[in-house]
Design an enzyme around this catalytic site. Sequence first.
Site, PDB file in Angstrom:
ATOM      1  N   HIS A  71       0.830  -1.213   0.000  1.00 20.27           N
ATOM      2  CA  HIS A  71       0.000   0.000   0.000  1.00 20.27           C
ATOM      3  C   HIS A  71       0.860   1.257   0.000  1.00 20.27           C
ATOM      4  O   HIS A  71       1.972   1.273   0.515  1.00 20.27           O
ATOM      5  CB  HIS A  71      -1.029   0.000   1.137  1.00 20.27           C
ATOM      6  N   GLU A 217      -4.921   2.319   2.722  1.00 25.26           N
ATOM      7  CA  GLU A 217      -4.912   1.172   3.636  1.00 25.26           C
ATOM      8  C   GLU A 217      -5.051   1.629   5.072  1.00 25.26           C
ATOM      9  O   GLU A 217      -5.705   0.972   5.891  1.00 25.26           O
ATOM     10  CB  GLU A 217      -3.613   0.378   3.453  1.00 25.26           C
ATOM     11  N   GLU A 218      -4.416   2.760   5.389  1.00 24.78           N
ATOM     12  CA  GLU A 218      -4.327   3.206   6.786  1.00 24.78           C
ATOM     13  C   GLU A 218      -5.677   3.631   7.368  1.00 24.78           C
ATOM     14  O   GLU A 218      -5.794   3.865   8.572  1.00 24.78           O
ATOM     15  CB  GLU A 218      -3.312   4.344   6.925  1.00 24.78           C
ATOM     16  N   ASP A 240       3.147  -6.333   3.716  1.00 27.53           N
ATOM     17  CA  ASP A 240       3.025  -5.162   4.582  1.00 27.53           C
ATOM     18  C   ASP A 240       4.092  -5.318   5.660  1.00 27.53           C
ATOM     19  O   ASP A 240       4.960  -6.183   5.540  1.00 27.53           O
ATOM     20  CB  ASP A 240       1.603  -5.078   5.180  1.00 27.53           C
ATOM     21  N   HIS A 327       4.635   3.421  12.913  1.00 31.55           N
ATOM     22  CA  HIS A 327       3.873   4.673  13.023  1.00 31.55           C
ATOM     23  C   HIS A 327       4.632   5.762  13.784  1.00 31.55           C
ATOM     24  O   HIS A 327       4.032   6.644  14.383  1.00 31.55           O
ATOM     25  CB  HIS A 327       2.472   4.435  13.608  1.00 31.55           C
TER      26      HIS A 327
END
Length: 362
Positions: A71, A217-218, A240, A327
């Site tokens: 993604h 995607e997030e 991923d 993140h």
Amino acid sequence: MSSKSILNKSSLSFLEKYLNNASPTGYESSGQKLWMDYLKPYVDTFITDTYGTAVGVINPDAPYKVVIEGHADEISWYVNYITDDGLIYVIRNGGSDHQIAPSKRVNIHTKKGIVKGVFGWPAIHTRNRTKEEAARIDNLFIDIGCEKKEEVEALGVHVGCVITYPDEFMVLNENKFVCRAIDNRMGGFMIAEVARLLHENKVKLPFGLYITNSVQEEVGLRGAEMITKTIKPNVAIVTDVCHDSTTPMIEKKIEGETKIGKGPVVTYAPAVQNNLRELILDTAEEKKIPFQRLASSRVTGTDTDAFAYSNGGVASALISLPLRYMHTTVEMVHRDDVENVIKLIYETLLKIENNETFSYFK
């Protein structure tokens, strides 16, 4: 494929440019253009859709279709509220971590270009010693050096502008890649490298290959959900990131044990089709590619779920890249793992037979 380094100078140059470029959820198109330019020599054609997912296609006329997918989007913030004295409050766009925000520099993306700012934070001297306040969405604010709301607006900043961090690519100790947005632009990079290797090794696949770089995607696997209805694949191999659970403050009893440098991570989950997963594991063992295992309860939380449960069921599997500090702006992966994920996807594609159903009932 030889055991020498898979990544070359032009790969690494593209990787750095691609990681440094900002592609927040909903605004992925600039990164997609970079990615498509890199992929163009290795594919026959492209598909793009309304929201910006990009797909490089090899053998577009073949009826049997295999997807390899990553993604394109990165987490970010939105301008949510501008105070009369020119400070900016935010909301999340994806799973942005409020705890890392204080004192970070930011780029606010406007129609007039990038406006620089900082997440302000009260000095240690002024904070209540008895009960320090933690960073929260309602107390995080951005200062762009303005004294009035009108000044902020004059710079082109308004509610809805998207905000990213400027942190850029670096290499630590020769083999650790560090950047924001390795989750999951590294996935887009790895599937592009698979396409490059297929082309350079003059591999003729018996099926259509759809190298898919999904958006959004997030915020709930949305790009994958859209594009899988367009492609209608028979098989999907998704890549991923997953957590390196060996750094401090992570509970292995909850997260499992996976570590950077120890190889691609193959997931067990309801969305993962067992026969396809076993083909991947057999390939890893046969080709002596190191791998790790991970179990996911109910959902994988990746685009694997969107592909698996689409179009009446698509045989899907997940090959993850172990990553530290997800993140944050210092996400870290091991170069060896990047190369081994590429290798594992490449070698698995060579083992998928045309029209394979992966049925449990043969």
